[in-house]
Design a protein around this motif. Structure first.
Motif, PDB file in Angstrom:
ATOM      1  N   ALA A  79       0.874  -1.032  -0.283  1.00  0.00           N
ATOM      2  CA  ALA A  79      -0.381  -0.314   0.104  1.00  0.00           C
ATOM      3  C   ALA A  79       0.567   1.069  -0.293  1.00  0.00           C
ATOM      4  O   ALA A  79       0.398   2.665  -0.065  1.00  0.00           O
ATOM      5  CB  ALA A  79      -0.853  -0.055   1.363  1.00  0.00           C
ATOM      6  N   ALA A  80       1.976   1.770   0.853  1.00  0.00           N
ATOM      7  CA  ALA A  80       2.688   2.164   0.738  1.00  0.00           C
ATOM      8  C   ALA A  80       4.050   2.863  -0.258  1.00  0.00           C
ATOM      9  O   ALA A  80       3.847   4.007  -1.188  1.00  0.00           O
ATOM     10  CB  ALA A  80       3.389   2.421   2.259  1.00  0.00           C
ATOM     11  N   VAL A  81       4.186   1.706  -0.889  1.00  0.00           N
ATOM     12  CA  VAL A  81       5.283   2.234  -2.148  1.00  0.00           C
ATOM     13  C   VAL A  81       4.990   0.446  -3.539  1.00  0.00           C
ATOM     14  O   VAL A  81       5.118   1.620  -4.606  1.00  0.00           O
ATOM     15  CB  VAL A  81       6.980   1.594  -1.736  1.00  0.00           C
ATOM     16  CG1 VAL A  81       7.073   2.475  -0.664  1.00  0.00           C
ATOM     17  CG2 VAL A  81       6.724   0.325  -1.253  1.00  0.00           C
ATOM     18  N   ARG A  82       3.851   0.200  -3.273  1.00  0.00           N
ATOM     19  CA  ARG A  82       4.102  -1.025  -4.962  1.00  0.00           C
ATOM     20  C   ARG A  82       4.776  -1.501  -5.409  1.00  0.00           C
ATOM     21  O   ARG A  82       5.025  -1.366  -6.446  1.00  0.00           O
ATOM     22  CB  ARG A  82       2.352   0.221  -6.018  1.00  0.00           C
ATOM     23  CG  ARG A  82       1.293   0.818  -5.197  1.00  0.00           C
ATOM     24  CD  ARG A  82       0.237  -0.388  -5.349  1.00  0.00           C
ATOM     25  NE  ARG A  82      -0.605   0.411  -5.232  1.00  0.00           N
ATOM     26  CZ  ARG A  82      -2.006  -0.848  -4.702  1.00  0.00           C
ATOM     27  NH1 ARG A  82      -1.985  -1.560  -4.419  1.00  0.00           N
ATOM     28  NH2 ARG A  82      -3.214  -0.340  -4.346  1.00  0.00           N
ATOM     29  N   PRO A  83       5.517  -2.332  -5.019  1.00  0.00           N
ATOM     30  CA  PRO A  83       6.321  -2.434  -5.447  1.00  0.00           C
ATOM     31  C   PRO A  83       6.335  -3.594  -6.607  1.00  0.00           C
ATOM     32  O   PRO A  83       5.314  -3.947  -6.076  1.00  0.00           O
ATOM     33  CB  PRO A  83       7.530  -2.900  -4.570  1.00  0.00           C
ATOM     34  CG  PRO A  83       6.486  -3.465  -3.432  1.00  0.00           C
ATOM     35  CD  PRO A  83       5.535  -2.262  -3.446  1.00  0.00           C
ATOM     36  N   PRO A  84       7.356  -4.076  -7.227  1.00  0.00           N
ATOM     37  CA  PRO A  84       6.895  -5.342  -8.467  1.00  0.00           C
ATOM     38  C   PRO A  84       6.371  -6.709  -7.572  1.00  0.00           C
ATOM     39  O   PRO A  84       6.709  -6.474  -6.757  1.00  0.00           O
ATOM     40  CB  PRO A  84       7.780  -4.995  -9.440  1.00  0.00           C
ATOM     41  CG  PRO A  84       8.766  -3.850  -8.868  1.00  0.00           C
ATOM     42  CD  PRO A  84       8.739  -3.660  -7.744  1.00  0.00           C
ATOM     43  N   ILE A  85       5.427  -7.202  -7.943  1.00  0.00           N
ATOM     44  CA  ILE A  85       5.651  -8.675  -7.259  1.00  0.00           C
ATOM     45  C   ILE A  85       7.018  -9.680  -6.729  1.00  0.00           C
ATOM     46  O   ILE A  85       6.915 -10.424  -5.806  1.00  0.00           O
ATOM     47  CB  ILE A  85       4.625  -9.629  -8.457  1.00  0.00           C
ATOM     48  CG1 ILE A  85       4.349 -10.861  -7.122  1.00  0.00           C
ATOM     49  CG2 ILE A  85       5.517  -9.940  -9.406  1.00  0.00           C
ATOM     50  CD1 ILE A  85       3.497  -9.974  -6.155  1.00  0.00           C
ATOM     51  N   TRP A  86       7.622  -9.600  -7.948  1.00  0.00           N
ATOM     52  CA  TRP A  86       9.593 -10.223  -7.281  1.00  0.00           C
ATOM     53  C   TRP A  86      10.007  -9.655  -6.009  1.00  0.00           C
ATOM     54  O   TRP A  86      10.704 -10.028  -5.460  1.00  0.00           O
ATOM     55  CB  TRP A  86      10.326  -9.729  -8.998  1.00  0.00           C
ATOM     56  CG  TRP A  86      10.754  -8.295  -9.549  1.00  0.00           C
ATOM     57  CD1 TRP A  86      10.221  -7.379 -10.359  1.00  0.00           C
ATOM     58  CD2 TRP A  86      11.662  -8.082  -8.856  1.00  0.00           C
ATOM     59  NE1 TRP A  86      11.267  -6.481 -10.018  1.00  0.00           N
ATOM     60  CE2 TRP A  86      12.177  -6.693  -8.801  1.00  0.00           C
ATOM     61  CE3 TRP A  86      12.611  -8.110  -7.639  1.00  0.00           C
ATOM     62  CZ2 TRP A  86      13.012  -5.542  -8.949  1.00  0.00           C
ATOM     63  CZ3 TRP A  86      14.101  -6.847  -7.591  1.00  0.00           C
ATOM     64  CH2 TRP A  86      14.168  -5.640  -7.990  1.00  0.00           C
ATOM     65  N   VAL A  87       9.867  -8.408  -6.109  1.00  0.00           N
ATOM     66  CA  VAL A  87      10.385  -7.809  -4.328  1.00  0.00           C
ATOM     67  C   VAL A  87       9.989  -8.230  -3.343  1.00  0.00           C
ATOM     68  O   VAL A  87      10.618  -8.717  -2.890  1.00  0.00           O
ATOM     69  CB  VAL A  87      10.104  -6.305  -4.920  1.00  0.00           C
ATOM     70  CG1 VAL A  87      10.429  -5.214  -3.427  1.00  0.00           C
ATOM     71  CG2 VAL A  87      10.674  -5.546  -6.027  1.00  0.00           C
ATOM     72  N   HIS A  88       8.288  -8.754  -3.735  1.00  0.00           N
ATOM     73  CA  HIS A  88       8.032  -9.188  -2.615  1.00  0.00           C
ATOM     74  C   HIS A  88       8.478 -10.664  -2.328  1.00  0.00           C
ATOM     75  O   HIS A  88       8.447 -10.801  -1.200  1.00  0.00           O
ATOM     76  CB  HIS A  88       6.232  -9.327  -2.811  1.00  0.00           C
ATOM     77  CG  HIS A  88       5.237  -8.427  -2.141  1.00  0.00           C
ATOM     78  ND1 HIS A  88       5.477  -7.187  -1.048  1.00  0.00           N
ATOM     79  CD2 HIS A  88       4.977  -6.662  -3.327  1.00  0.00           C
ATOM     80  CE1 HIS A  88       4.804  -6.457  -1.084  1.00  0.00           C
ATOM     81  NE2 HIS A  88       4.147  -6.074  -2.496  1.00  0.00           N
ATOM     82  N   VAL A  89       8.436 -11.663  -3.279  1.00  0.00           N
ATOM     83  CA  VAL A  89       8.595 -13.124  -3.268  1.00  0.00           C
ATOM     84  C   VAL A  89      10.587 -13.079  -3.102  1.00  0.00           C
ATOM     85  O   VAL A  89      10.554 -13.544  -1.733  1.00  0.00           O
ATOM     86  CB  VAL A  89       9.138 -13.702  -4.728  1.00  0.00           C
ATOM     87  CG1 VAL A  89       9.808 -15.378  -4.739  1.00  0.00           C
ATOM     88  CG2 VAL A  89       7.826 -13.242  -5.638  1.00  0.00           C
ATOM     89  N   ILE A  90      11.253 -12.219  -3.336  1.00  0.00           N
ATOM     90  CA  ILE A  90      12.341 -11.776  -2.461  1.00  0.00           C
ATOM     91  C   ILE A  90      12.573 -11.264  -1.387  1.00  0.00           C
ATOM     92  O   ILE A  90      13.442 -11.588  -0.384  1.00  0.00           O
ATOM     93  CB  ILE A  90      13.607 -11.148  -3.538  1.00  0.00           C
ATOM     94  CG1 ILE A  90      13.846 -11.557  -5.255  1.00  0.00           C
ATOM     95  CG2 ILE A  90      14.490 -10.992  -2.705  1.00  0.00           C
ATOM     96  CD1 ILE A  90      14.551 -10.733  -6.180  1.00  0.00           C
ATOM     97  N   LEU A  91      11.694 -10.498  -1.100  1.00  0.00           N
ATOM     98  CA  LEU A  91      11.624  -9.940   0.885  1.00  0.00           C
ATOM     99  C   LEU A  91      11.214 -11.074   1.623  1.00  0.00           C
ATOM    100  O   LEU A  91      11.709 -11.548   2.516  1.00  0.00           O
ATOM    101  CB  LEU A  91      11.223  -8.612   0.500  1.00  0.00           C
ATOM    102  CG  LEU A  91      10.875  -8.041   1.653  1.00  0.00           C
ATOM    103  CD1 LEU A  91      12.327  -7.973   2.770  1.00  0.00           C
ATOM    104  CD2 LEU A  91      10.293  -6.429   2.158  1.00  0.00           C
TER     105      LEU A  91
END
Length: 131
Positions: A79-91
């Motif tokens: 909600a804050a920065v809308r990163p790409p999905i790969w950022v979510h996976v890597i994090l």
């Protein structure tokens, strides 16, 4: 809940044994053999860990707690920065794995130390059939 009685000399408190994975009897390091598997006995004092029944209770409980916390954090980040999905996976994938394994280690060590300090044992019936 604080300990009702102080630990015997050489015995670490439950919280210290849990956080640092030390033997509940002598305080020596090396409670675990693998990621979340207990050794058979303490390498220092010889206390047998197999006599304590920690079970898999912490696994389900901690997985649900860690999962809920990380989902909230992931939604807040999205909600804050809308990163790409790969950022979510890597994090979040490695963070989830590390949090669950460390949580299991702490939870299982706390239960083992608590059982040891309170001298928990399997329930037995007396001769008259009462617990």
């Amino acid at each position: 809940m604080p300990d009702d009685k102080p630990a015997a000399k050489g015995q670490p408190p439950v919280w210290r044994a849990a956080l640092f994975a030390t033997c509940p009897e002598c305080g020596a390091p090396g409670l675990f053999e693998g990621a979340a598997r207990f050794r058979e006995r303490c390498p220092s004092c010889g206390l047998e860990y197999s006599r304590y029944n920690v079970g898999d209770g912490p696994a389900a409980f901690l997985t649900l707690i860690v999962g809920a916390l990380l989902i909230v954090l992931a939604l807040l980040l999205d909600a804050a920065v809308r990163p790409p999905i790969w950022v979510h996976v890597i994090l979040w994938v490695p963070l989830t794995i590390v949090a669950v394994i460390y949580g299991l280690r702490v939870g299982k060590a706390a239960l083992l130390a608590s059982e040891h300090q309170r001298q928990a044992a399997e329930g037995k019936l007396s001769d008259d059939g009462k617990p």
